[in-house]
Design a protein around this motif. Structure first.
Motif, PDB file in Angstrom:
ATOM      1  N   GLY A 117      -8.413   4.220   2.944  1.00 53.08           N
ATOM      2  CA  GLY A 117      -8.770   2.973   2.266  1.00 53.08           C
ATOM      3  C   GLY A 117      -8.929   3.136   0.774  1.00 53.08           C
ATOM      4  O   GLY A 117      -8.423   2.319  -0.007  1.00 53.08           O
ATOM      5  N   LEU A 118      -9.606   4.191   0.341  1.00 53.93           N
ATOM      6  CA  LEU A 118      -9.771   4.418  -1.094  1.00 53.93           C
ATOM      7  C   LEU A 118      -8.430   4.633  -1.772  1.00 53.93           C
ATOM      8  O   LEU A 118      -8.188   4.121  -2.874  1.00 53.93           O
ATOM      9  N   GLY A 119      -7.558   5.390  -1.124  1.00 56.78           N
ATOM     10  CA  GLY A 119      -6.228   5.601  -1.695  1.00 56.78           C
ATOM     11  C   GLY A 119      -5.442   4.304  -1.796  1.00 56.78           C
ATOM     12  O   GLY A 119      -4.762   4.044  -2.790  1.00 56.78           O
ATOM     13  N   PHE A 120      -5.567   3.467  -0.769  1.00 59.48           N
ATOM     14  CA  PHE A 120      -4.884   2.173  -0.764  1.00 59.48           C
ATOM     15  C   PHE A 120      -5.363   1.295  -1.911  1.00 59.48           C
ATOM     16  O   PHE A 120      -4.561   0.720  -2.652  1.00 59.48           O
ATOM     17  N   PHE A 121      -6.695   1.196  -2.055  1.00 58.96           N
ATOM     18  CA  PHE A 121      -7.232   0.325  -3.104  1.00 58.96           C
ATOM     19  C   PHE A 121      -6.936   0.869  -4.503  1.00 58.96           C
ATOM     20  O   PHE A 121      -6.716   0.089  -5.434  1.00 58.96           O
ATOM     21  N   ALA A 122      -6.911   2.186  -4.657  1.00 58.71           N
ATOM     22  CA  ALA A 122      -6.549   2.757  -5.957  1.00 58.71           C
ATOM     23  C   ALA A 122      -5.120   2.389  -6.323  1.00 58.71           C
ATOM     24  O   ALA A 122      -4.833   1.983  -7.462  1.00 58.71           O
ATOM     25  N   ARG A 123      -4.201   2.511  -5.375  1.00 56.20           N
ATOM     26  CA  ARG A 123      -2.800   2.138  -5.652  1.00 56.20           C
ATOM     27  C   ARG A 123      -2.691   0.660  -5.972  1.00 56.20           C
ATOM     28  O   ARG A 123      -1.899   0.259  -6.845  1.00 56.20           O
ATOM     29  N   TRP A 124      -3.481  -0.145  -5.289  1.00 59.74           N
ATOM     30  CA  TRP A 124      -3.469  -1.594  -5.525  1.00 59.74           C
ATOM     31  C   TRP A 124      -3.905  -1.907  -6.945  1.00 59.74           C
ATOM     32  O   TRP A 124      -3.247  -2.665  -7.665  1.00 59.74           O
ATOM     33  N   PHE A 125      -5.012  -1.315  -7.385  1.00 56.62           N
ATOM     34  CA  PHE A 125      -5.457  -1.510  -8.762  1.00 56.62           C
ATOM     35  C   PHE A 125      -4.372  -1.082  -9.750  1.00 56.62           C
ATOM     36  O   PHE A 125      -4.078  -1.783 -10.725  1.00 56.62           O
ATOM     37  N   GLN A 131      -5.826  -1.386 -15.065  1.00 59.57           N
ATOM     38  CA  GLN A 131      -6.868  -0.404 -14.758  1.00 59.57           C
ATOM     39  C   GLN A 131      -6.201   0.793 -14.080  1.00 59.57           C
ATOM     40  O   GLN A 131      -5.373   0.623 -13.182  1.00 59.57           O
ATOM     41  N   VAL A 132      -6.554   1.986 -14.513  1.00 64.52           N
ATOM     42  CA  VAL A 132      -5.950   3.203 -13.969  1.00 64.52           C
ATOM     43  C   VAL A 132      -7.002   3.945 -13.155  1.00 64.52           C
ATOM     44  O   VAL A 132      -8.045   4.331 -13.684  1.00 64.52           O
ATOM     45  N   VAL A 133      -6.714   4.123 -11.852  1.00 64.18           N
ATOM     46  CA  VAL A 133      -7.676   4.707 -10.930  1.00 64.18           C
ATOM     47  C   VAL A 133      -7.042   5.881 -10.192  1.00 64.18           C
ATOM     48  O   VAL A 133      -5.865   5.846  -9.840  1.00 64.18           O
ATOM     49  N   SER A 134      -7.832   6.916  -9.956  1.00 68.71           N
ATOM     50  CA  SER A 134      -7.428   8.004  -9.072  1.00 68.71           C
ATOM     51  C   SER A 134      -8.591   8.322  -8.140  1.00 68.71           C
ATOM     52  O   SER A 134      -9.738   7.961  -8.411  1.00 68.71           O
ATOM     53  N   VAL A 135      -8.295   8.991  -7.038  1.00 68.88           N
ATOM     54  CA  VAL A 135      -9.305   9.339  -6.042  1.00 68.88           C
ATOM     55  C   VAL A 135      -9.224  10.832  -5.755  1.00 68.88           C
ATOM     56  O   VAL A 135      -8.133  11.392  -5.617  1.00 68.88           O
ATOM     57  N   SER A 136     -10.378  11.476  -5.679  1.00 68.08           N
ATOM     58  CA  SER A 136     -10.428  12.890  -5.300  1.00 68.08           C
ATOM     59  C   SER A 136     -11.611  13.081  -4.355  1.00 68.08           C
ATOM     60  O   SER A 136     -12.369  12.149  -4.086  1.00 68.08           O
ATOM     61  N   GLU A 137     -11.788  14.288  -3.856  1.00 68.24           N
ATOM     62  CA  GLU A 137     -12.884  14.545  -2.933  1.00 68.24           C
ATOM     63  C   GLU A 137     -13.257  16.015  -2.936  1.00 68.24           C
ATOM     64  O   GLU A 137     -12.494  16.882  -3.371  1.00 68.24           O
ATOM     65  N   ASP A 138     -14.471  16.295  -2.456  1.00 66.43           N
ATOM     66  CA  ASP A 138     -14.886  17.650  -2.117  1.00 66.43           C
ATOM     67  C   ASP A 138     -15.527  17.580  -0.738  1.00 66.43           C
ATOM     68  O   ASP A 138     -15.373  16.577  -0.023  1.00 66.43           O
TER      69      ASP A 138
END
Length: 207
Positions: A117-125, A131-138
């Motif tokens: 979901g986070l990846g989907f919404f980032a691509r949508w933005f 607006q430039v968005v990326s998602v990462s995690e630990d």
């Protein structure tokens, strides 16, 4: 001050404004728009289309006006609530897209659904706005990183300012997870001199 203009779609600007009006009322909204130096939107919200017409400057001025009118704590509560409402209202305008997203995310574990979901919404933005968005995690957190942020555009502060983004994310996370809630915190903000605006999302739900 940057001379280049960046934009949200008109529909997103309209949603931010209508969501704010639900909280403060028509008269309160007129005062807020005057304080934000965008009185042209009083009774005249942006059209309901996806043309890029609502500037980052206007988003930022509106957030600053909320800050000036309600103070830091009030601005945080106000903007977070408006962000949640903006996401909820946005779903009604993007029915087919929302259904596709829900089908894609309706598989696997809760953690996998959130990640998708986070990846989907980032691509949508990134696809429909500037607006430039990326998602990462630990191991314990996801990170929503805004590299080009309208909420704190050309603002300076000694504390994080991107509460509208946190509200939108809270709404998105609840939708993806079936109503679960997560701890979110903005740990870096461009207004404070940060390289990006970074929101940490705890992978363990609160409830």
């Amino acid at each position: 001050m940057s001379e280049q203009q960046f934009y949200y779609p008109n529909r997103w600007g309209r949603l931010v404004l209508t969501s704010a009006e639900e909280i403060v009322g028509e008269k309160g909204m007129a005062a807020l728009l005057n304080m934000a130096k965008i009185p042209e939107y009083i009774g005249n919200y942006p059209p309901d289309d996806m043309e890029k017409g609502f500037t980052f400057v206007q988003v930022s001025q509106l957030q600053q006006a909320i800050w000036d009118m309600y103070g830091p704590r009030g601005a945080r509560v106000f903007a977070t609530r408006a962000g949640e409402q903006t996401f909820a209202d946005g779903l009604a305008h993007f029915g087919a897209l929302a259904n596709t997203a829900r089908a894609t995310m309706g598989i696997g574990s809760l953690s996998l659904r959130i990640k998708i979901g986070l990846g989907f919404f980032a691509r949508w933005f990134n696809d429909v706005s500037d607006q430039v968005v990326s998602v990462s995690e630990d191991d314990g957190n996801w990170y929503w990183v805004i590299e080009q942020c309208p909420m704190c555009w050309e603002r300076t502060s000694d504390r994080p300012l991107c509460h509208l983004a946190i509200g939108v994310l809270q709404g998105a996370l609840a939708w993806v997870s079936g109503g679960r809630h997560f701890r979110l915190a903005e740990t870096e903000c461009k207004a404070m001199g940060g390289e990006n605006c970074r929101i940490r999302i705890d992978k363990t739900p609160i409830d």
